[in-house]
Motif scaffolding. Structure first.
Motif, PDB file in Angstrom:
ATOM      1  N   MET A 164      29.661  46.235  40.705  1.00  0.00           N
ATOM      2  CA  MET A 164      28.756  45.158  40.358  1.00  0.00           C
ATOM      3  C   MET A 164      28.340  45.273  38.904  1.00  0.00           C
ATOM      4  O   MET A 164      28.169  46.357  38.375  1.00  0.00           O
ATOM      5  CB  MET A 164      27.517  45.227  41.253  1.00  0.00           C
ATOM      6  CG  MET A 164      26.444  44.323  40.758  1.00  0.00           C
ATOM      7  SD  MET A 164      25.595  43.404  42.005  1.00  0.00           S
ATOM      8  CE  MET A 164      26.794  43.061  43.230  1.00  0.00           C
ATOM      9  N   LYS A 165      28.200  44.136  38.253  1.00  0.00           N
ATOM     10  CA  LYS A 165      27.727  44.118  36.882  1.00  0.00           C
ATOM     11  C   LYS A 165      26.287  44.592  36.843  1.00  0.00           C
ATOM     12  O   LYS A 165      25.442  44.089  37.554  1.00  0.00           O
ATOM     13  CB  LYS A 165      27.815  42.705  36.322  1.00  0.00           C
ATOM     14  CG  LYS A 165      27.655  42.641  34.804  1.00  0.00           C
ATOM     15  CD  LYS A 165      28.890  43.086  34.100  1.00  0.00           C
ATOM     16  CE  LYS A 165      28.853  42.712  32.627  1.00  0.00           C
ATOM     17  NZ  LYS A 165      30.015  43.176  31.925  1.00  0.00           N
TER      18      LYS A 165
ATOM     19  N   MET B 188      32.331  36.119  39.634  1.00  0.00           N
ATOM     20  CA  MET B 188      33.167  37.314  39.764  1.00  0.00           C
ATOM     21  C   MET B 188      33.119  37.879  41.177  1.00  0.00           C
ATOM     22  O   MET B 188      33.702  38.928  41.449  1.00  0.00           O
ATOM     23  CB  MET B 188      32.722  38.371  38.748  1.00  0.00           C
ATOM     24  CG  MET B 188      33.160  38.088  37.319  1.00  0.00           C
ATOM     25  SD  MET B 188      34.967  38.069  37.096  1.00  0.00           S
ATOM     26  CE  MET B 188      35.401  39.762  37.491  1.00  0.00           C
ATOM     27  N   GLY B 189      32.405  37.214  42.069  1.00  0.00           N
ATOM     28  CA  GLY B 189      32.452  37.553  43.485  1.00  0.00           C
ATOM     29  C   GLY B 189      31.350  38.449  43.985  1.00  0.00           C
ATOM     30  O   GLY B 189      31.265  38.714  45.193  1.00  0.00           O
ATOM     31  N   TYR B 190      30.481  38.913  43.082  1.00  0.00           N
ATOM     32  CA  TYR B 190      29.451  39.869  43.504  1.00  0.00           C
ATOM     33  C   TYR B 190      28.184  39.187  44.002  1.00  0.00           C
ATOM     34  O   TYR B 190      27.167  39.854  44.211  1.00  0.00           O
ATOM     35  CB  TYR B 190      29.144  40.837  42.356  1.00  0.00           C
ATOM     36  CG  TYR B 190      30.302  41.777  42.090  1.00  0.00           C
ATOM     37  CD1 TYR B 190      30.476  42.919  42.856  1.00  0.00           C
ATOM     38  CD2 TYR B 190      31.234  41.505  41.099  1.00  0.00           C
ATOM     39  CE1 TYR B 190      31.552  43.778  42.634  1.00  0.00           C
ATOM     40  CE2 TYR B 190      32.309  42.355  40.865  1.00  0.00           C
ATOM     41  CZ  TYR B 190      32.455  43.486  41.641  1.00  0.00           C
ATOM     42  OH  TYR B 190      33.522  44.326  41.432  1.00  0.00           O
TER      43      TYR B 190
ATOM     44  N   ASN C 141      23.509  39.028  49.809  1.00  0.00           N
ATOM     45  CA  ASN C 141      24.201  37.739  49.832  1.00  0.00           C
ATOM     46  C   ASN C 141      23.530  36.789  48.855  1.00  0.00           C
ATOM     47  O   ASN C 141      22.426  37.045  48.377  1.00  0.00           O
ATOM     48  CB  ASN C 141      24.196  37.126  51.232  1.00  0.00           C
ATOM     49  CG  ASN C 141      25.043  37.880  52.243  1.00  0.00           C
ATOM     50  OD1 ASN C 141      24.930  37.650  53.432  1.00  0.00           O
ATOM     51  ND2 ASN C 141      25.888  38.797  51.796  1.00  0.00           N
ATOM     52  N   SER C 142      24.200  35.683  48.566  1.00  0.00           N
ATOM     53  CA  SER C 142      23.647  34.691  47.642  1.00  0.00           C
ATOM     54  C   SER C 142      24.246  33.333  47.986  1.00  0.00           C
ATOM     55  O   SER C 142      25.356  33.251  48.514  1.00  0.00           O
ATOM     56  CB  SER C 142      23.975  35.060  46.192  1.00  0.00           C
ATOM     57  OG  SER C 142      23.344  34.196  45.291  1.00  0.00           O
ATOM     58  N   GLY C 143      23.506  32.271  47.676  1.00  0.00           N
ATOM     59  CA  GLY C 143      24.021  30.931  47.917  1.00  0.00           C
ATOM     60  C   GLY C 143      23.557  30.303  49.208  1.00  0.00           C
ATOM     61  O   GLY C 143      24.056  29.239  49.595  1.00  0.00           O
TER      62      GLY C 143
END
Length: 480
Positions: free
Chosen positions: A1-2, A121-123, A173-175
């Protein structure tokens, strides 16, 4: 993760990683050595030195077979790879060359649909079962491409007999959509009942705080924190046959897992995943304390990235103190659970990268190559040479023969008929020479990097003088 406050390096710094290793010196008389030049082994690892089973080497037929030195992993992405849905095709086009170079596995970025859609980026995962085949979060394809392109990539990797590892983000999670949360008395973004795949629908009951408690080990970035204590979450992540883990493994054909931000949940989560699903696994436990790394790896029944080694290499090669390579690292505790690396998508602190790659590709552990180092920033020919050395010569346990601020010499003691090697790293500005004790008597050896033109013969007591170029390395083994 960034991670927050990630240190950005200029691309032009790549030139600092390149150096000349050519020698115009001639071999000195080996018979004239003085007893005072001899030195003792100062550290020996405490394990059996058996070969690793995480990778393979190239056979004459072009397919992989089990090799003496173990595997090499490619991190097949970097932060903010080009958007536009073509990354899976880009990686696919490189697999044969990577395979020919001796790379045995590829680690892909998080493959499922995330909140930022085509730009993510998928994270920040939203739907674990949308690999670019549902119109969701403003896009059908992910940043990396379509599901068909991902399947093609995995199929091609398997044709090359390479393994493919999925980056798994299960801390948060997100979104989701806003909903009234009975546990907080406020609205939270925890309604994932409308995920396009229709699988693993979530609500406020599945995130902390909830009926299972207020929190677990850690939250990240303000995202909803997934509750692994909830049997419904466990079932969908690793229990049921059509859940996340088994779908990735049995339908998408991933061979293993890179678990993101494992500080955010208990080691038992990865342990349960591995017990129920299997496959190779490595955790991102961002901690330089080797005791913490070892504890997590044992309790998770998983490999772990060797951050202890990473920071020691930074101190050694950039801080001009190679003595710190005597310090403890995860690969010294348990090489079978240590994944070593020089850079990744999150952190890129080491400047003397070729010295660091010479270290991890000659030492124990499961070494990882960073995409940009290999494809853009460093000398690919030199990296391919080190990969070959790793696959063919880097066997047996490790004896550290000599260190000072500028020099480091270690011996891999060989295994099952393979002779092993001696690696010499020189961080000074001039050529260096040292007498060292090998495992070979009356045997001609050579530097398999080509940086030295010497072909010395070891003496009856196995001692020999070797050399190393400035800001460079040499790797010695039997001339055969």
């Amino acid at each position: 993760m960034k991670k927050p406050n990630f240190k950005i390096y200029l691309l032009t710094a790549a030139c600092a990683f390149l150096y000349s290793c050519e020698s115009n010196e001639t071999e000195t008389n080996l018979d004239s050595r003085a007893e005072s030049e001899k030195f003792q082994i100062i550290n020996v690892t405490k394990h059996d030195g058996k070969p690793f089973s995480t990778g393979a080497s190239k056979s004459l037929t072009g397919k992989y077979v089990a090799n003496p030195g173990g595997g090499v992993m490619m991190q097949a992405f970097y932060w903010d790879v080009p958007a536009g849905g073509n990354w899976w095709n880009t990686v696919n086009g490189k697999l044969t060359a990577w395979s020919n170079a001796g790379i045995g596995s590829v680690w892909l970025p998080p493959a499922s649909k995330a909140q930022n859609g085509a730009f993510s980026m998928g994270y920040d995962p939203t739907d674990y079962f949308d690999f670019g085949d549902f119109n969701q979060n403003g896009t059908t394809e992910t940043r990396f491409g379509s599901k068909a392109e991902l399947v093609s990539l995995i199929t091609k990797a398997h044709t090359e007999n390479m393994q493919v590892y999925a980056d798994i983000v299960i801390n948060h999670n997100s979104g989701g959509q806003s909903e009234a949360n009975p546990y907080t008395g406020t609205n939270t973004w925890t309604d994932f009942s409308g995920v396009a795949s229709g699988k693993f629908k979530r609500s406020s009951h599945d995130f902390y705080k909830n009926s299972y408690g207020n929190n677990d080990e850690g939250a990240f970035g303000g995202f909803p924190d997934l509750c692994h204590a909830n049997p419904y979450v466990q079932d969908w992540l690793w229990g049921r046959a059509d859940g996340v883990a088994k779908y990735y493994k049995n339908t998408m054909k991933f061979d293993g897992w890179r678990f993101d931000y494992v500080k955010g949940f208990g080691a038992w989560v990865v342990n349960q995943w591995n017990t129920n699903v299997g496959g190779f696994s490595v955790g991102e436990l961002w901690d330089s304390n080797v005791n913490t790394l070892e504890w997590w790896a044992n309790n998770a029944n998983s490999s772990v990235f060797d951050f202890a080694c990473y920071y020691k290499m930074n101190d050694a090669f950039d801080g001009n103190n190679l003595n710190v390579l005597n310090d403890d690292m995860m690969w010294k505790r348990n090489p079978y659970k240590a994944v070593t690396f020089v850079a990744n998508h999150d952190t890129d602190e080491i400047w003397s990268k070729m010295l660091a790659y010479a270290y991890i590709l000659t030492h124990e552990g499961y070494p990882t190559i960073f995409y940009r180092d290999y494809e853009e920033w460093l000398d690919k020919t030199k990296l391919n040479n080190l990969i070959w050395i790793h696959n063919n010569k880097a066997t047996g346990n490790t004896s550290i023969l000599y260190t000072d601020n500028d020099e480091y010499i270690a011996r891999r003691n060989g295994y099952n008929g393979n002779p092993g090697l001696v690696v010499y790293i020189n961080n000074s500005d001039s050529w260096q020479e040292r007498w060292i004790q090998t495992n070979w008597a009356n045997t001609q050896i050579k530097d398999f990097t080509g940086n030295s033109g010497w072909y010395p013969t070891t003496q009856a007591d196995k001692w020999v003088k070797i050399q190393c170029p400035p800001r460079g390395y040499s790797v010695w083994s039997i001339n055969q």
